[in-house]
Design a protein around this motif. Structure first.
Motif, PDB file in Angstrom:
ATOM      1  N   LEU A   1       0.823  -1.204   0.000  1.00  0.00           N
ATOM      2  CA  LEU A   1       0.000   0.000   0.000  1.00  0.00           C
ATOM      3  C   LEU A   1       0.859   1.256   0.000  1.00  0.00           C
ATOM      4  O   LEU A   1       0.565   2.228  -0.712  1.00  0.00           O
ATOM      5  CB  LEU A   1      -0.932  -0.017   1.215  1.00  0.00           C
ATOM      6  CG  LEU A   1      -1.916   1.143   1.340  1.00  0.00           C
ATOM      7  CD1 LEU A   1      -2.753   1.290   0.074  1.00  0.00           C
ATOM      8  CD2 LEU A   1      -2.814   0.963   2.560  1.00  0.00           C
ATOM      9  N   GLN A   2       1.941   1.242   0.771  1.00  0.00           N
ATOM     10  CA  GLN A   2       2.836   2.409   0.779  1.00  0.00           C
ATOM     11  C   GLN A   2       3.472   2.623  -0.593  1.00  0.00           C
ATOM     12  O   GLN A   2       3.597   3.756  -1.055  1.00  0.00           O
ATOM     13  CB  GLN A   2       3.911   2.219   1.843  1.00  0.00           C
ATOM     14  CG  GLN A   2       3.389   2.350   3.270  1.00  0.00           C
ATOM     15  CD  GLN A   2       4.430   1.986   4.304  1.00  0.00           C
ATOM     16  OE1 GLN A   2       5.557   1.619   3.971  1.00  0.00           O
ATOM     17  NE2 GLN A   2       4.054   2.074   5.581  1.00  0.00           N
ATOM     18  N   GLN A   3       3.854   1.539  -1.247  1.00  0.00           N
ATOM     19  CA  GLN A   3       4.425   1.679  -2.575  1.00  0.00           C
ATOM     20  C   GLN A   3       3.400   2.239  -3.564  1.00  0.00           C
ATOM     21  O   GLN A   3       3.710   3.108  -4.390  1.00  0.00           O
ATOM     22  CB  GLN A   3       4.923   0.317  -3.067  1.00  0.00           C
ATOM     23  CG  GLN A   3       6.130  -0.222  -2.325  1.00  0.00           C
ATOM     24  CD  GLN A   3       6.623  -1.524  -2.910  1.00  0.00           C
ATOM     25  OE1 GLN A   3       6.443  -1.805  -4.087  1.00  0.00           O
ATOM     26  NE2 GLN A   3       7.241  -2.355  -2.072  1.00  0.00           N
ATOM     27  N   ALA A   4       2.167   1.716  -3.494  1.00  0.00           N
ATOM     28  CA  ALA A   4       1.124   2.191  -4.403  1.00  0.00           C
ATOM     29  C   ALA A   4       0.825   3.668  -4.170  1.00  0.00           C
ATOM     30  O   ALA A   4       0.644   4.438  -5.124  1.00  0.00           O
ATOM     31  CB  ALA A   4      -0.136   1.352  -4.223  1.00  0.00           C
TER      32      ALA A   4
ATOM     33  N   ALA B   1       1.224   6.884  -6.690  1.00  0.00           N
ATOM     34  CA  ALA B   1       0.129   7.825  -6.928  1.00  0.00           C
ATOM     35  C   ALA B   1       0.588   9.266  -6.743  1.00  0.00           C
ATOM     36  O   ALA B   1       0.206  10.155  -7.511  1.00  0.00           O
ATOM     37  CB  ALA B   1      -1.036   7.511  -5.990  1.00  0.00           C
ATOM     38  N   ARG B   2       1.424   9.499  -5.727  1.00  0.00           N
ATOM     39  CA  ARG B   2       1.926  10.863  -5.510  1.00  0.00           C
ATOM     40  C   ARG B   2       2.838  11.300  -6.641  1.00  0.00           C
ATOM     41  O   ARG B   2       2.790  12.452  -7.080  1.00  0.00           O
ATOM     42  CB  ARG B   2       2.671  10.930  -4.169  1.00  0.00           C
ATOM     43  CG  ARG B   2       1.781  10.952  -2.945  1.00  0.00           C
ATOM     44  CD  ARG B   2       2.577  11.272  -1.695  1.00  0.00           C
ATOM     45  NE  ARG B   2       3.526  10.217  -1.372  1.00  0.00           N
ATOM     46  CZ  ARG B   2       3.261   9.189  -0.564  1.00  0.00           C
ATOM     47  NH1 ARG B   2       2.054   9.088  -0.002  1.00  0.00           N
ATOM     48  NH2 ARG B   2       4.171   8.279  -0.310  1.00  0.00           N
ATOM     49  N   ARG B   3       3.666  10.365  -7.144  1.00  0.00           N
ATOM     50  CA  ARG B   3       4.608  10.731  -8.197  1.00  0.00           C
ATOM     51  C   ARG B   3       3.933  10.894  -9.556  1.00  0.00           C
ATOM     52  O   ARG B   3       4.250  11.811 -10.318  1.00  0.00           O
ATOM     53  CB  ARG B   3       5.704   9.665  -8.307  1.00  0.00           C
ATOM     54  CG  ARG B   3       6.644   9.627  -7.126  1.00  0.00           C
ATOM     55  CD  ARG B   3       7.833   8.735  -7.427  1.00  0.00           C
ATOM     56  NE  ARG B   3       7.425   7.376  -7.749  1.00  0.00           N
ATOM     57  CZ  ARG B   3       7.279   6.406  -6.854  1.00  0.00           C
ATOM     58  NH1 ARG B   3       7.475   6.668  -5.562  1.00  0.00           N
ATOM     59  NH2 ARG B   3       6.929   5.191  -7.226  1.00  0.00           N
ATOM     60  N   ASN B   4       3.008   9.999  -9.871  1.00  0.00           N
ATOM     61  CA  ASN B   4       2.447   9.946 -11.229  1.00  0.00           C
ATOM     62  C   ASN B   4       1.196  10.788 -11.401  1.00  0.00           C
ATOM     63  O   ASN B   4       0.792  11.066 -12.534  1.00  0.00           O
ATOM     64  CB  ASN B   4       2.155   8.500 -11.616  1.00  0.00           C
ATOM     65  CG  ASN B   4       3.397   7.634 -11.585  1.00  0.00           C
ATOM     66  OD1 ASN B   4       4.499   8.134 -11.755  1.00  0.00           O
ATOM     67  ND2 ASN B   4       3.226   6.349 -11.351  1.00  0.00           N
ATOM     68  N   GLY B   5       0.544  11.142 -10.331  1.00  0.00           N
ATOM     69  CA  GLY B   5      -0.616  12.016 -10.448  1.00  0.00           C
ATOM     70  C   GLY B   5      -1.841  11.313 -10.969  1.00  0.00           C
ATOM     71  O   GLY B   5      -2.144  10.165 -10.616  1.00  0.00           O
TER      72      GLY B   5
ATOM     73  N   PHE C   1      -6.564  -1.731  -4.763  1.00  0.00           N
ATOM     74  CA  PHE C   1      -6.682  -1.572  -6.221  1.00  0.00           C
ATOM     75  C   PHE C   1      -5.649  -0.530  -6.657  1.00  0.00           C
ATOM     76  O   PHE C   1      -5.805   0.657  -6.380  1.00  0.00           O
ATOM     77  CB  PHE C   1      -8.087  -1.130  -6.614  1.00  0.00           C
ATOM     78  CG  PHE C   1      -9.170  -2.041  -6.083  1.00  0.00           C
ATOM     79  CD1 PHE C   1      -9.215  -3.369  -6.440  1.00  0.00           C
ATOM     80  CD2 PHE C   1     -10.131  -1.557  -5.202  1.00  0.00           C
ATOM     81  CE1 PHE C   1     -10.201  -4.204  -5.963  1.00  0.00           C
ATOM     82  CE2 PHE C   1     -11.117  -2.376  -4.703  1.00  0.00           C
ATOM     83  CZ  PHE C   1     -11.158  -3.713  -5.081  1.00  0.00           C
ATOM     84  N   ASP C   2      -4.634  -0.977  -7.335  1.00  0.00           N
ATOM     85  CA  ASP C   2      -3.513  -0.118  -7.702  1.00  0.00           C
ATOM     86  C   ASP C   2      -3.718   0.453  -9.107  1.00  0.00           C
ATOM     87  O   ASP C   2      -4.129  -0.248 -10.025  1.00  0.00           O
ATOM     88  CB  ASP C   2      -2.212  -0.925  -7.655  1.00  0.00           C
ATOM     89  CG  ASP C   2      -0.988  -0.043  -7.797  1.00  0.00           C
ATOM     90  OD1 ASP C   2      -1.140   1.187  -7.785  1.00  0.00           O
ATOM     91  OD2 ASP C   2       0.120  -0.596  -7.925  1.00  0.00           O
ATOM     92  N   GLY C   3      -3.422   1.745  -9.255  1.00  0.00           N
ATOM     93  CA  GLY C   3      -3.460   2.360 -10.576  1.00  0.00           C
ATOM     94  C   GLY C   3      -4.855   2.547 -11.127  1.00  0.00           C
ATOM     95  O   GLY C   3      -5.112   2.238 -12.292  1.00  0.00           O
TER      96      GLY C   3
ATOM     97  N   PHE D   1     -10.313   5.988  -1.048  1.00  0.00           N
ATOM     98  CA  PHE D   1      -9.527   6.282  -2.252  1.00  0.00           C
ATOM     99  C   PHE D   1      -8.419   7.275  -1.925  1.00  0.00           C
ATOM    100  O   PHE D   1      -8.572   8.151  -1.073  1.00  0.00           O
ATOM    101  CB  PHE D   1     -10.422   6.853  -3.346  1.00  0.00           C
ATOM    102  CG  PHE D   1      -9.732   7.076  -4.646  1.00  0.00           C
ATOM    103  CD1 PHE D   1      -9.448   6.019  -5.497  1.00  0.00           C
ATOM    104  CD2 PHE D   1      -9.338   8.355  -5.031  1.00  0.00           C
ATOM    105  CE1 PHE D   1      -8.784   6.225  -6.698  1.00  0.00           C
ATOM    106  CE2 PHE D   1      -8.683   8.569  -6.225  1.00  0.00           C
ATOM    107  CZ  PHE D   1      -8.402   7.493  -7.071  1.00  0.00           C
ATOM    108  N   TYR D   2      -7.293   7.092  -2.625  1.00  0.00           N
ATOM    109  CA  TYR D   2      -6.147   7.995  -2.479  1.00  0.00           C
ATOM    110  C   TYR D   2      -5.660   8.378  -3.873  1.00  0.00           C
ATOM    111  O   TYR D   2      -5.667   7.543  -4.777  1.00  0.00           O
ATOM    112  CB  TYR D   2      -5.029   7.293  -1.702  1.00  0.00           C
ATOM    113  CG  TYR D   2      -3.818   8.164  -1.465  1.00  0.00           C
ATOM    114  CD1 TYR D   2      -3.744   8.987  -0.352  1.00  0.00           C
ATOM    115  CD2 TYR D   2      -2.757   8.160  -2.366  1.00  0.00           C
ATOM    116  CE1 TYR D   2      -2.639   9.794  -0.138  1.00  0.00           C
ATOM    117  CE2 TYR D   2      -1.646   8.963  -2.170  1.00  0.00           C
ATOM    118  CZ  TYR D   2      -1.594   9.778  -1.049  1.00  0.00           C
ATOM    119  OH  TYR D   2      -0.505  10.580  -0.835  1.00  0.00           O
ATOM    120  N   PRO D   3      -5.284   9.644  -4.112  1.00  0.00           N
ATOM    121  CA  PRO D   3      -5.070  10.751  -3.165  1.00  0.00           C
ATOM    122  C   PRO D   3      -6.361  11.487  -2.815  1.00  0.00           C
ATOM    123  O   PRO D   3      -7.350  11.408  -3.537  1.00  0.00           O
ATOM    124  CB  PRO D   3      -4.110  11.660  -3.934  1.00  0.00           C
ATOM    125  CG  PRO D   3      -4.420  11.402  -5.370  1.00  0.00           C
ATOM    126  CD  PRO D   3      -4.806   9.970  -5.473  1.00  0.00           C
TER     127      PRO D   3
END
Length: 884
Positions: free
Chosen positions: A343-346, A350-354, A414-416, A455-457
């Motif tokens: 989850l931390q990696q995902a 999300a923070r990097r890719n927007g 759910f990643d990406g 959901f994040y962000p």
């Protein structure tokens, strides 16, 4: 005089021997060579070294042809001068075996002066252990039993060192043939013997090492392997000699891995790491490999040596320990520790890719699971958890993570994902999968679950623990709201729900205000040009936003009861429009789309019967219902039964967007829909995507096997239509034929519609001839990839493109060519050969190495691109002529 004549003979012989044995000549040696050359009136000899006795016999003949000079003083001077420059000892003994002549090389060999040694026995400096053998050799020469001998013996230096000496001796005879002594040479071979010993030691280590060892030539061909290599890989030595080590490749490492490995070897001289390879039996294994570059004395690469150990067992043990540390022992799902890491990696991505890289977290808890344990026991409860865990894992995507926190609590990441709305269908599928009956002890058991979604962000940043707690809170709300449902948690999601509710209100008003209309897109037969049917597509005539396509409002209605209201209106309007066309003398069949909610209706068949009764002029065979493949798979049994019931009253079904769901032969068999509509994504890109073409061929093959009718969506150009005909697909729909149009525009379009000549003249290809079509698409894909990527060296690095290989395969299957295609075939062959020539030129102009493109490669790429394009055009021309 006799002594100097003998030395004169050996002068010539040993000078030539020394020249051959010495790889590097000093300036002084070259002056000696020129002096000897002038003396004998012949140039220096530079041929490979021959046996010493051969030289002696040869040079004795030369001496007979060139008598010695008259002056004994000149002979003595020349002999002494040249013999002292030789590296090997030149000797002469009398009949008693005493030294009578030694050159200066004797002092370097024995560290004893020549003056001291002269007159001593030639056996005085021989190692005591070798004297008996040496005495025997000497006796045979002096007694005339042998003419010459050559052997190796140990000498003792004055300082006590032992040196190995190569001895060549010949019996010296007088004019009467009587042996008067010996003459010959001594050469120090100690270093050579040591090198041989080291070679034997290295060979012993090579053969007995526990690690596998492989030696390759500079061009990558295996020249030797040891027994450990055979034991580890399963390949015998004879099977791999001359082969490339890539025969062991498992395919688990990509080209980039090996490119980086060889780059490091070229830079540092060696590389170490872990590599997955494949044994001869096909079994995969992992090895710890070290590759070292071997260079010769000139610094040129001569060999590579690879040493490897099979660490598969250690690797598996480490993986097992890793699995225990990160996975739930009961279900095999990720545990809390792995969940936190994933989850931390995902969230970091999300923070990097927007946008488009968000993370959804769903917390699931089984409803009333305690009652299952009480009624059936804990073992059955564990069995239920294992079954549900497997179902959950099957529903989510490969990139997603499912975790069991403990008890009956699960978390899915759910990643990406794009948005919270994109996660909701996934959670709904999870709940449906959990709700399916599970057989426990021979009895079906049903259990439901409640879920919460976060959901994040978000507008305010949160960490992983907070995100999980938000999902837990939403899950508790779902339980309080009645169980067997999911709630969302976050302000943005809440706003989305509010906006959805507002849009649903607007849609409800639009239905009441008759703001919806139907547009119709034709489906035509590509061989006859006749109109087969039209597909009814809903449009919303929004009062402020204009005419809206279904994608802008139908997703809002997904899962809402208003969807059934709208679809009921669409189906009824299709019946009414068919009657209006009948009034105009047009009998046009209509296809109507159905959602999953409509399929789940228990009274759908009765509803259709009611419409047929209300519109008696409408033939049921002129109405077809289209369902998404993925919707049909939600409840296979119910949908199959529904299709059969509708077929009994004459209403046909079509599977829409076929290929985007879980297409399989089993589904195609169980769903008795008579028509299959291939998703436009496969059709649109089939002109230059070999994978899409292969999918299209596969679907057409399945449809033919099951006797299903096929419609290709997404036909945007004439070339799409031509290729479909060549593949045997005769029904098509798309912008290249006609865009969706209002009902009044259908009749004028039909009156003006004509099948393009290029399509009308086209006929289906034989099975073998589809290879020509495949070759064209593969060549286009190769060219498009080269152009789009801007990779100027791709054509230099790649082998023969797949398009050429497939074209050659087609040529092998079609030896007899129709006369009408001779010119087109000749042109294609010429273009192929020109393309191959350009590829070769491009490869030849490649740069100084893998580090970058050279100027020559860049210049050669442009004509290569042009040749590629010409070859593709020639293939297209040949294809058009082949079955016209």
């Amino acid at each position: 005089m006799s002594l100097f004549l003998d030395l004169h003979q050996f002068l010539c012989v040993n000078f030539r021997i020394a020249w051959r044995l010495s790889s590097v000549h000093s300036p002084r040696q070259r002056r000696i060579q020129r002096r000897a050359s002038r003396h004998w009136n012949r140039p220096p000899v530079r041929t490979p070294c021959m046996p010493l006795d051969t030289f002696l016999r040869h040079d004795c003949a030369l001496l007979a042809a060139h008598p010695a000079p008259d002056s004994a003083l000149t002979q003595e001077s020349n002999a002494t001068s040249i013999l002292d420059e030789l590296r090997q000892v030149v000797f002469q003994t009398d009949r008693a075996g005493r030294w009578t002549f030694l050159n200066r090389a004797w002092e370097a060999l024995t560290s004893c002066s020549v003056a001291t040694a002269l007159g001593d026995s030639c056996l005085a400096y021989v190692h005591p252990d070798d004297r008996a053998t040496e005495q025997d050799q000497l006796d045979q020469l002096l007694l005339g039993q042998r003419d010459c001998c050559r052997h190796e013996v140990r000498y003792l230096r004055a300082d006590g060192q032992v040196r190995w000496v190569d001895v060549f001796a010949r019996a010296r005879r007088d004019v009467h043939g009587v042996v008067t002594g010996t003459v010959g040479t001594l050469f120090d071979v100690t270093e050579r013997k040591r090198a041989c010993e080291q070679g034997r030691l290295a060979a012993g280590v090579f053969a007995s090492a526990g690690e596998g060892i492989v030696v390759t030539s500079a061009d990558g061909r295996i020249v030797d392997v040891n027994q450990a290599f055979e034991a580890i890989t399963g390949y015998a030595r004879a099977e791999v000699l001359g082969k490339n080590p890539s025969l062991l490749s498992s395919g688990r490492q990509g080209k980039e891995f090996y490119a980086d490995m060889w780059r490091r070897i070229a830079q540092a001289g060696s590389w170490s790491g872990e590599v997955w390879n494949r044994r001869k039996s096909g079994e995969l294994y992992v090895e710890r490999l070290t590759i070292t570059a071997i260079r010769d004395e000139d610094g040129q690469l001569s060999h590579h040596v690879g040493v490897f150990a099979d660490i598969t067992r250690q690797k598996r043990q480490a993986e097992h320990l890793e699995h225990i540390a990160h996975y739930d022992p009961l279900t095999g799902l990720a545990n809390r520790r792995l969940l936190a890491d994933r989850l931390q990696q995902a969230m970091g991505r999300a923070r990097r890719n927007g946008a488009g890289a968000g993370v959804g977290v769903a917390s699931l808890d089984l409803d009333d699971f305690k009652r299952i344990n009480e009624l059936h026991g804990h073992e059955c409860g564990d069995e239920l958890l294992v079954t549900l865990a497997r179902r959950i894992q099957e529903v989510v995507r490969d990139r997603d993570t499912v975790c069991r926190l403990g008890g009956d609590e699960f978390v899915a990441v759910f990643d990406g994902v794009d948005s919270l709305a994109a996660c909701q269908p996934m959670v709904a599928r999870l709940l449906r999968a959990i709700a399916e009956p599970v057989n426990l002890g021979g009895a079906p058991v049903c259990v439901s679950a409640s879920a919460g979604l976060a959901f994040y962000p978000q507008s305010e940043d949160v960490d992983a623990d907070q995100l999980i707690r938000q999902a837990d809170q939403a899950m508790f709300d779902a339980k309080m709201g009645g169980k067997n449902r999911f709630f969302t948690f976050d302000t943005q999601g809440y706003r989305v729900m509010i906006e959805r509710a507002e849009e649903i209100d607007a849609l409800e008003r639009a239905i009441a205000g008759q703001e919806f209309t139907l547009h119709y897109q034709p489906i035509v037969h590509l061989k006859t040009g006749q109109l087969n049917s039209v597909e009814a597509l809903v449009r919303w005539n929004h009062p402020t936003r204009g005419c809206l396509a279904p994608g802008s409002f139908l997703p809002t209605l997904e899962g809402h009861p208003l969807m059934l209201v709208l679809e009921n209106w669409i189906l009824a309007e299709a019946f009414r429009q068919h009657e209006r066309w009948l009034d105009d003398g047009l009998d046009i069949a209509i296809s109507v789309n159905m959602s999953g909610a409509q399929l789940r209706r228990k009274d759908l068949v009765q509803h259709v019967r009611g419409l047929l009764a209300a519109h008696p002029r409408v033939s049921p065979r002129r109405i077809k219902l289209e369902v998404l493949e993925s919707s049909a798979l939600d409840d296979m049994g119910h949908v199959s039964n529904l299709i059969r019931q509708c077929a009994e009253i004459g209403i046909g079904f079509a599977l829409d967007d076929f290929g985007t769901g879980y297409s399989s032969l089993r589904y195609l068999k169980q769903l008795p829909a008579r028509r299959i509509k291939i998703d436009q994504g496969f059709v649109r890109d089939m002109l230059q995507d070999p994978d899409d073409l292969a999918i299209l061929e596969g679907v057409l093959g399945m449809a033919a096997a099951f006797k299903r009718e096929v419609v290709a969506e997404g036909v945007e150009t004439e070339e799409h239509a031509v290729m479909l005909v060549q593949l045997g697909c005769m029904l098509a729909q798309g912008y290249g034929i006609a865009r969706p149009m209002p009902a009044p525009a259908v009749a004028p379009w039909l009156a003006s519609w004509r099948l393009p000549p290029s399509v009308a003249s086209c006929v289906p290809l034989d099975r073998d001839d589809t290879l020509l079509l495949k070759a064209l698409v593969e060549q286009r894909a190769w060219h498009a990839g080269l152009t789009a990527a801007g990779d100027e060296q791709r054509c230099c690095r790649a082998g023969i493109p797949n398009g050429i290989q497939t074209f050659n395969e087609w040529l092998d299957l079609n030896s007899a060519k129709p006369e009408r295609c001779r010119q087109a075939l000749s042109s294609a062959l010429a273009c192929r050969d020109a393309f191959l020539a350009q590829l070769g030129a491009c490869a030849g102009a490649a740069g100084d190495g893998p580090g970058g493109a050279s100027t020559g490669a860049l210049a050669a790429t442009r004509p290569c691109q042009a040749a590629s394009q010409a070859f593709a055009a020639a293939l297209k021309e040949l294809l058009d002529a082949w079955k016209r």
